[in-house]
Design an enzyme around this catalytic site. Structure first.
Site, PDB file in Angstrom:
ATOM      1  N   GLU A 145      21.395 -40.397 -11.432  1.00 20.27           N
ATOM      2  CA  GLU A 145      20.490 -40.951 -10.794  1.00 20.27           C
ATOM      3  C   GLU A 145      19.237 -39.844 -10.045  1.00 20.27           C
ATOM      4  O   GLU A 145      18.480 -40.168  -9.513  1.00 20.27           O
ATOM      5  CB  GLU A 145      21.106 -41.568  -9.196  1.00 20.27           C
ATOM      6  CG  GLU A 145      21.637 -43.142 -10.065  1.00 20.27           C
ATOM      7  CD  GLU A 145      22.774 -44.081  -8.795  1.00 20.27           C
ATOM      8  OE1 GLU A 145      22.838 -43.610  -8.306  1.00 20.27           O
ATOM      9  OE2 GLU A 145      23.502 -45.287  -9.253  1.00 20.27           O
ATOM     10  N   HIS A 150      18.147 -50.444  -6.962  1.00 14.75           N
ATOM     11  CA  HIS A 150      19.228 -50.633  -6.548  1.00 14.75           C
ATOM     12  C   HIS A 150      19.531 -53.090  -6.805  1.00 14.75           C
ATOM     13  O   HIS A 150      20.614 -52.777  -6.965  1.00 14.75           O
ATOM     14  CB  HIS A 150      19.836 -49.886  -5.459  1.00 14.75           C
ATOM     15  CG  HIS A 150      20.831 -49.280  -5.979  1.00 14.75           C
ATOM     16  ND1 HIS A 150      20.307 -48.121  -5.962  1.00 14.75           N
ATOM     17  CD2 HIS A 150      22.649 -48.637  -5.918  1.00 14.75           C
ATOM     18  CE1 HIS A 150      20.861 -47.184  -5.960  1.00 14.75           C
ATOM     19  NE2 HIS A 150      21.904 -47.233  -6.056  1.00 14.75           N
TER      20      HIS A 150
END
Length: 290
Positions: A148, A181
């Site tokens: 990420e 997300h």
């Protein structure tokens, strides 16, 4: 490796970052999920390890395709590795100082760990051996933090910074991270784990704190010029979770006052140490100038 620069317009940089985010999230769903298995199923975790690994190799060459060579009007050229925060100079302090700084911020939760006896668990070799055998632990503490941060920080900030400036990039870059997300909500709703309203509330809350952390992470990357700094901070924050403010009120006096003191003292000390402990000179950072 030759030096390159990035001179994209703002809208071009945003579209490229959106492309990277879509590639990353899309790779998580590239596999056929027979039986509606959740994200914590061992087979799903293993497949996603492969997916994000492939993405980590594909995106940097794609990023390089949008670079150009330095000119007489833009001499701030760096190698692609340097833009990505993959440097040896200043590596040792980048491994430890940002982690210490983040631990200062979490002084309150760490004190709760201390009084709850959690620190004793960390001294047990079996805890660590079991952790490294757990796919969920490896995902949360190794694979997710690196993948990420690499995609949403190291590969996005080199194109955002030249187009909108360092400080604007610090607050713009986390939006891609936070919105990405939302795929967790879609997954939970489709699998019937949550209703739409509950999933939306949880995802909005997740968007809030992932965006805040993303800004801090982008700040660490630009200040240190090292990808390891936000990666380690990310792993630590994943381990600690969102600060348990509600747990503080469950403690009786005078213990509650002492816990509140550690929360306030940690935040105050972090604000004081934030810039001195991320000074570019500590990390030999000449790539970014935040």
């Amino acid at each position: 490796m030759e030096s390159v620069v990035f001179t994209l317009d703002f809208w071009q940089a945003v579209l490229l970052c959106l492309l990277f985010a879509v590639i990353y999230v899309g790779s998580l769903y590239a596999w056929v999920n027979n039986g509606n298995r959740t994200r914590d199923h061992p087979e799903i975790i293993k497949r996603r390890f492969v997916s994000v690994g492939v993405v980590a190799f594909v995106v940097p060459p794609l990023l390089w395709c949008f670079s150009s060579y330095p000119t007489s009007t833009n001499l701030n050229g760096r190698t692609l590795f340097e833009w990505l925060g993959l440097r040896f100079t200043g590596l040792i302090p980048a491994l430890f100082v940002p982690l210490f700084l983040t631990m200062v911020l979490f002084a309150g939760p760490l004190y709760l760990h201390y009084i709850d006896g959690v620190f004793n668990l960390y001294l047990e070799p079996k805890y660590w051996s079991n952790s490294f055998k757990s796919l969920i632990w490896l995902r949360n503490h190794l694979v997710a933090p690196f993948s990420e941060e690499f995609i949403f920080r190291a590969c996005m900030l080199p194109v955002l910074v030249p187009s909108i400036g360092e400080w604007s990039a610090v607050f713009c870059c986390p939006l891609f991270f936070g919105v990405a997300h939302f795929h967790h909500m879609i997954e939970r709703v489709i699998l019937g784990q949550q209703g739409f309203k509950d999933g939306l509330k949880q995802s909005i809350f997740q968007l809030f704190y992932t965006t805040i952390f993303g800004a801090y992470s982008a700040f660490l990357f630009l200040r240190t010029g090292h990808i390891v700094a936000p990666v380690i901070a990310h792993a630590f924050c994943n381990h600690m979770g969102f600060p348990p403010f509600s747990e503080v009120m469950a403690h009786q006096q005078p213990g509650r006052t002492k816990i509140v003191f550690f929360f306030v003292a940690g935040l105050s000390a972090w604000l004081i140490l934030l810039f001195p402990f991320t000074s570019a000179t500590i990390y030999s950072n000449e790539v970014y100038s935040l």
